[in-house]
Design a protein around this motif. Structure first.
Motif: not given
Length: 443
Positions: A26-36
């Protein structure tokens, strides 16, 4: 390019309920414009492993913590490092729920070094909030070395029952997934009958353990079990007493299996040395030779073991600002362990540089005391103390006389210089002795 390749149809993960090919993880979304930062409270479940793989592949920094971490310490860590996401918790102040994860409510710009991949605690479930900073290059190079000397290929099925938050557990995941092998996820203890049912049913080919694991294996009659698929045993996470190394080395030799004794530290992602399985019985007490691509030397003045390799951490992180730092060690790690080396290049740890006390002007190495007494009484022992008194902890009263007699014989100590305490030796989540708790209980 992704760190882990999830395109293949080969078997990747086996759980009690189902199996997953690489392209089914399963792919888990961690969407962000910058590295977090993604903070994960680790358990050996598909949800947690999928979050770990996705976060690494998304190029975010991943902080791995034990799921049973002290609540107050967890609050301090979250307040200090301000992770964008928390996985493995139902609720937390200043965070809202979004698709099985918690997301920080307040937007905040945090500078994280582009190379930073993983943050691992240096002290188990308790203690300080000091973390080891590992880069993608660190974990990849160490995984490749492990793949090479253990000869891991796509036919391997490794039991993953060590915590992912522990560097040994993390390295099992990384090395096997990078080699295209399969992981059998388990939350069971080797003491449970159900654990061995899983091992047989899923045809596990390798099993990893810390010294405590091997003490338990001997106790439960592991040697008599019929495990035809299990071909590789690995041991790390502290010194296993020589008698048990011999017992498991002989068992492996007689049953067409391989037993590897290994040495490492979280700061080295974590593996630094190993004994080739065919030399285990001739190099009892040794930590072996450097892993492929690594180099071990001994400081001529202090006898400290020094390791050089691409797997040496970037440095430590104790506050938010430290996350932006680059590589501070240039691939050189002063291990804090003292060692000797033989004429074949095999190294032996003689003690910890900080695990010394001075009694009546006599410098005593606590690791040496443990090693010598364990060899005599063949039971777990833990030592602590200060410059007034040596404290030896045993778990059974019948060992008391034997321990006292040997302390006086080996170290010529007067009875006023030591005390022997009976209690269950406190252990960290990774099975190692919890010396901090031991000190609190005994001094």
């Amino acid at each position: 390019m992704s760190f882990f390749n999830l395109e293949g149809t080969e078997l990747a993960i086996i759980t009690d309920e189902q199996t997953f090919a690489y392209n089914e993880i399963p792919k888990v979304e961690f969407n962000s414009e910058q590295k977090e930062m993604v903070l994960i409270l680790c358990q050996n479940t598909i949800d947690i492993l999928a979050a770990y793989i996705s976060a690494i592949n998304s190029k975010h920094a991943v902080m791995l913590l034990a799921s049973d971490i002290n609540q107050e310490l967890l609050e301090n860590i979250v307040e200090t490092f301000q992770p964008k996401w928390i996985v493995g918790l139902n609720s937390f102040k200043s965070y809202e729920t979004y698709q099985n994860q918690l997301v920080r409510i307040k937007e905040k710009t945090i500078h994280i070094h582009p190379d930073l991949a993983i943050l691992l605690s240096t002290s188990g479930t308790t203690g300080s909030q000091k973390f080891v900073r590992l880069s993608y290059g660190n974990i990849r190079s160490n995984a490749q070395s492990i793949i090479e000397y253990l000869a891991i290929d796509e036919n391997e099925r490794a039991v993953m029952n060590l915590p992912l938050s522990y560097s040994y557990g993390m390295s099992i995941v990384n090395s096997h997934l990078l080699a295209g092998a399969a992981l059998i996820l388990s939350e069971e203890s080797v003491m449970e009958k159900s654990f061995w049912e899983e091992v047989r049913e899923h045809k596990a080919t390798s099993l990893a353990g810390v010294p405590f694991t091997y003490q338990m294996l001997q106790r439960i009659g592991f040697m008599k079990m019929d495990l035809p698929y299990l071909k590789t045993l690995t041991q790390a996470g502290g010194r296993l007493n020589e008698k048990l190394v011999k017992v498991f080395g002989e068992y492996a030799q007689q049953n067409n299996k391989r037993f590897f004794v290994m040495y490492g530290q979280t700061e080295a992602s974590p593996r630094m040395s190993y004994i080739p399985h065919e030399r285990v019985l001739t190099k009892l007490g040794s930590i072996g030779i450097a892993i492929p691509g690594g180099n071990l030397t001994i400081d001529s003045e202090t006898s400290e073991l020094i390791y050089k390799g691409a797997n040496v951490m970037m440095g430590y992180a104790e506050c938010l600002e430290d996350l932006s730092l680059g590589d501070e060690l240039s691939g050189i790690l002063y291990t804090g362990d003292t060692a000797t080396v033989d004429n074949e290049g095999y190294f032996t740890i003689t003690g910890r540089m900080k695990r010394f006390i001075k009694l009546f002007g006599l410098r005593i190495n606590l690791d040496d005391v443990e090693k010598k007494l364990e060899a005599v009484i063949q039971a777990p022992i833990a030592c602590t103390g200060n410059d007034d008194k040596l404290v030896v902890v045993i778990e059974k009263e019948e060992q008391m006389g034997h321990v006292k007699e040997n302390l006086e014989r080996l170290y010529k100590l007067h009875r006023s210089a030591y005390k022997v305490v009976i209690l269950e030796i406190p252990r960290l989540a990774n099975g190692k002795t919890d010396y901090m708790k031991l000190k609190e209980s005994c001094l």
